[in-house]
Design an enzyme around this catalytic site. Sequence first.
Site, PDB file in Angstrom:
ATOM      1  CE  LYS A  37      39.966  38.677  36.005  1.00  0.00           C
ATOM      2  NZ  LYS A  37      39.579  39.392  37.240  1.00  0.00           N
ATOM      3  CE  LYS A  47      33.318  46.757  31.361  1.00  0.00           C
ATOM      4  NZ  LYS A  47      33.621  47.383  32.675  1.00  0.00           N
ATOM      5  CE  LYS A  91      32.360  45.195  39.130  1.00  0.00           C
ATOM      6  NZ  LYS A  91      33.438  45.551  38.202  1.00  0.00           N
ATOM      7  CG  ASP A 129      34.575  48.154  40.791  1.00  0.00           C
ATOM      8  OD1 ASP A 129      34.711  48.099  39.561  1.00  0.00           O
ATOM      9  OD2 ASP A 129      33.733  48.878  41.356  1.00  0.00           O
ATOM     10  CB  SER A 137      42.037  41.474  35.050  1.00  0.00           C
ATOM     11  OG  SER A 137      42.014  42.501  36.010  1.00  0.00           O
TER      12      SER A 137
END
Length: 446
Positions: A91, A115, A127, A167, A378
């Site tokens: 994620k 995180k 990412k 993002d 999310s």
Amino acid sequence: MLHERLEPIYDEVIHRNQGETEFHQAVREVLESVGPVLAKHPEYAENKIIERICEPERQITFRIPWEDDNGEVHINRGFRVEFNSALGPYKGGLRFHPSVYQGIVKFLGFEQVFKNALTGLPIGGGKGGADFDPKGRSDSEIMRFCQSFMTELHRHLGEYTDVPAGDIGVGGREVGYLFGQYKRITNRYESGVLTGKNLPFGGARVRTEATGYGCAFFVDEMLRARGTSFSGKRAVVSGSGNVAIYTMEKVHQLGGVVVACSDSSGYIHDPNGIDVELVRQLKEVERERISAYTERRPGAKYLEGQRVWEVPCEVAMPSATQNEINGRDAETLVANGCVAVGEGANMPTTPEGVRAFRSAGIAFGPGKAANAGGVATSALEMQQNASRDSWSFEFTEKRLQEIMRDVHARCHDTAEQYGMPGDYVAGANIAGFTRVADAMLELGLI
């Protein structure tokens, strides 16, 4: 300083990932905290958990050919780093910006692992993005680029495999184009495969506000842990994009007064409090520079090319980009009476700045904790998609606040447990690391 057992691990990371300076910085920042963990958990060293966490499970790089409105062909490069799936599907967001390269994506993915772990939700870390600049491009050009990007990336995604979000440079419009192409190729309305969607096709309320709101909630918890609150405190927020706007909005709701914000050209100082609606109008609707604010707000000043951190404040909230607060900026903030810092951006403070804040005893909320509200919401969007449900704004914001309160408690309590009370950097790194490490041990050598 690194524990002596970690020096060779860090040296190997540099050797295997040459030139990726942001990734090196992110790894070192975590390794500097986990030395005490090894003494308590020798099984981590025995199973080479740290070495495995520092190596992505999968790295994908691909070509993105697309055609502009004039018929000219362009070639960009796309990335997806699927870093760690011990806790759940990968994620993490997609970033479209000219600065994107493998090192940036790996730094962001590495941060995302911890995180996501801090949220307590079942999500791994990843990412992605591309070195494409959406600025100045038409909607049709952005649509064609997104469709070409997803044509390659779709084969690596799935609601139980990898779930990207937005993002920098990727908002609801881009997510819509990406999801449309995914649906077209796969013939599946798999809502949970992308988050950050707009409301008409499965998006979550509060997702737009989540990172900024969550950062303000986290800082509020830090202040309350020290017997105070936002009430009456001056705050400075860098940036004037999505994260900055909703950070300012929530700080005002919590009783603080944001007196300055910025963009890449300079900053505005409004001693009476920034008019958040005016900033939103300028940046999101009119696409103006922040300097235009002073034309409609008589008491405000614009300082071109200056650093927003020179404005005296009690709370600083860097919300723009990585490494925007250096050591000198941090010393200026401390000298001007700053008592708390919450990182709304990813790694916006340099190592020298972090050291200055920590040595001064500032309540410093690192990005992997303070800006976890975006990915937390999310994950809430994924829950709603899985159950074919839709929650109210009020209910979703309440869940976000509860999650950020839990993130703060994990960081705060872990720091105390390891003999470093009030050190949120150590608390966040250790709490996130141990949760991922324990899951990796449970899953075996994979």
